[in-house]
Write an enzyme that holds these catalytic residues in place. Structure first.
Site, PDB file in Angstrom:
ATOM      1  N   GLY A  16      43.056  41.726 -67.678  1.00 24.54           N
ATOM      2  CA  GLY A  16      42.635  42.814 -68.721  1.00 24.54           C
ATOM      3  C   GLY A  16      41.833  42.578 -70.081  1.00 24.54           C
ATOM      4  N   GLY A  37      40.079  44.766 -71.948  1.00 25.44           N
ATOM      5  CA  GLY A  37      39.689  45.826 -72.796  1.00 25.44           C
ATOM      6  C   GLY A  37      39.639  45.678 -74.175  1.00 25.44           C
ATOM      7  CG  MET A  49      44.812  46.737 -77.356  1.00 21.35           C
ATOM      8  SD  MET A  49      44.986  46.367 -79.041  1.00 21.35           S
ATOM      9  CE  MET A  49      46.788  45.657 -78.849  1.00 21.35           C
ATOM     10  N   GLY A  50      42.706  43.427 -74.860  1.00 25.62           N
ATOM     11  CA  GLY A  50      42.803  42.251 -73.918  1.00 25.62           C
ATOM     12  C   GLY A  50      41.647  41.112 -74.514  1.00 25.62           C
ATOM     13  CB  SER A  82      51.917  46.916 -83.217  1.00 22.42           C
ATOM     14  OG  SER A  82      51.671  48.119 -84.140  1.00 22.42           O
ATOM     15  N   GLY A 136      46.652  47.363 -83.030  1.00 21.45           N
ATOM     16  CA  GLY A 136      45.193  47.870 -82.444  1.00 21.45           C
ATOM     17  C   GLY A 136      44.257  46.608 -82.014  1.00 21.45           C
ATOM     18  CE  LYS A 166      53.153  48.774 -80.001  1.00 22.71           C
ATOM     19  NZ  LYS A 166      52.275  49.851 -79.310  1.00 22.71           N
ATOM     20  NE  ARG A 225      49.884  62.363 -82.166  1.00 22.64           N
ATOM     21  CZ  ARG A 225      49.489  61.039 -81.958  1.00 22.64           C
ATOM     22  NH1 ARG A 225      48.977  60.563 -81.191  1.00 22.64           N
ATOM     23  NH2 ARG A 225      49.632  60.562 -83.355  1.00 22.64           N
TER      24      ARG A 225
END
Length: 308
Positions: A9, A11, A13-14, A126, A128, A176, A275
């Site tokens: 992955g 993306g 984060m990855g 955590s 971002g 988390k 939301r």
């Protein structure tokens, strides 16, 4: 442990995790379903793999493979699919689930994977994309023995003293999950407060208000800083930012679990319901929330698909 890891992955984060580890001398073998993304990362010293078999073959035993995927079905497919990791890894290898997985799903995966002799550990991340790249906050569950073995990895990925172990299968993902529920409430309070400031008769400069709030006040925080950044980027009216706020599963999960535990969470529940309601009733308060999400997590400014 040996400074070698497989990463699935790439993306936001990855890719950040891969760059973080590579910069600290780790050998990172990475796989992404979009081959173009993998090729681009190879230009930065990452060893690319173009199928799971290739990733496993390029790692020395005992292997450590970190999943940085959307929670739910993508994680299960990567582990238990026809050509999933459970069929490719060997006894003594380790799968790290770094997704925002629901802790009960994590518990179920532990039980299935344990039968194979492959080890499994849950990790909440955590901070971002910026945290993934420069130092994250890491919440680890699972057996303490395995945590201690992998501790050099968590230490290198986190900010100083930014990782901790919580004993129990799924405990890292549980911590988390609650973190993200709390995040909903904190963001909601800021958004509502700044919406009031904007409507005030004093024509308050919201950038100046955010700036002074972040200079030693009780509510000084990274969230206030990100909100100020959004004002600077999009203007006080947040033009181009959607008032319908995206959300994933963690806020809803936190509320549901709280009810099962008979814990009243009116703030967290209210922020989640806002939301949901914002999808039909977008507002300036919603714009503020969307802007904060974009600043810290790179989330879409326009209405994004809702994921439970």
């Amino acid at each position: 442990m040996r400074k070698e890891i497989g990463l699935i992955g790439l993306g936001k984060m990855g890719a950040g995790l891969a760059r973080n580890l590579r910069g600290q001398g780790w050998q990172v073998v990475a796989f992404n379903r979009t081959a173009q993304v993998t090729r681009a990362m190879e230009q930065e010293g990452i060893i690319g793999a173009y199928h799971l078999e290739g990733l496993v073959q390029k790692l020395k035993a005992p292997r450590v493979v970190w999943l940085m995927l959307p929670s739910g079905k993508p994680v299960d497919e990567m582990i238990f699919g026809k050509v999933g990791l459970i069929h490719l890894l060997s006894k003594g290898d380790t799968i790290v689930d770094g997704a925002n997985s629901y802790f009960k799903d994590t518990q179920a995966r532990y039980k299935k994977i344990a039968k194979t002799g492959i080890r499994f550990i849950d990790v909440g991340v955590s901070g971002g994309p910026g945290g993934a790249r420069g130092g994250a906050c890491i919440m680890v569950g699972g057996p303490k023995k395995l945590f201690k073995e992998l501790e050099p990895l968590f230490r290198d990925l986190s900010v100083p003293e930014g990782y901790a172990h919580f004993e129990g299968l799924g405990a890292g993902h549980f911590v988390k999950m609650v973190h993200n529920g709390i995040e909903y409430g904190m963001m909601q309070a800021l958004a509502e407060g700044f919406a009031v400031l904007k409507k005030s008769p004093y024509h308050i400069d919201l950038k100046r208000a955010a700036g002074i709030y972040n200079r030693g006040s009780v509510i000084e925080s990274r969230l206030v800083g990100w909100l100020n950044s959004a004002f600077k980027e999009f203007g006080i009216d947040l033009k181009g930012v959607d008032g319908a706020v995206g959300y994933t599963g963690e806020g809803e999960w936190t509320v549901k679990i709280a009810k099962k535990l008979q814990v009243a969470v009116p703030i967290l529940e209210g922020s989640f319901k806002f939301r949901v309601g914002s999808q039909k009733n977008p507002s300036y308060t919603g714009k503020l929330l969307s802007a904060m999400r974009n600043q810290f997590g790179g989330h879409a400014l326009k209405k994004a698909p809702i994921r439970h």
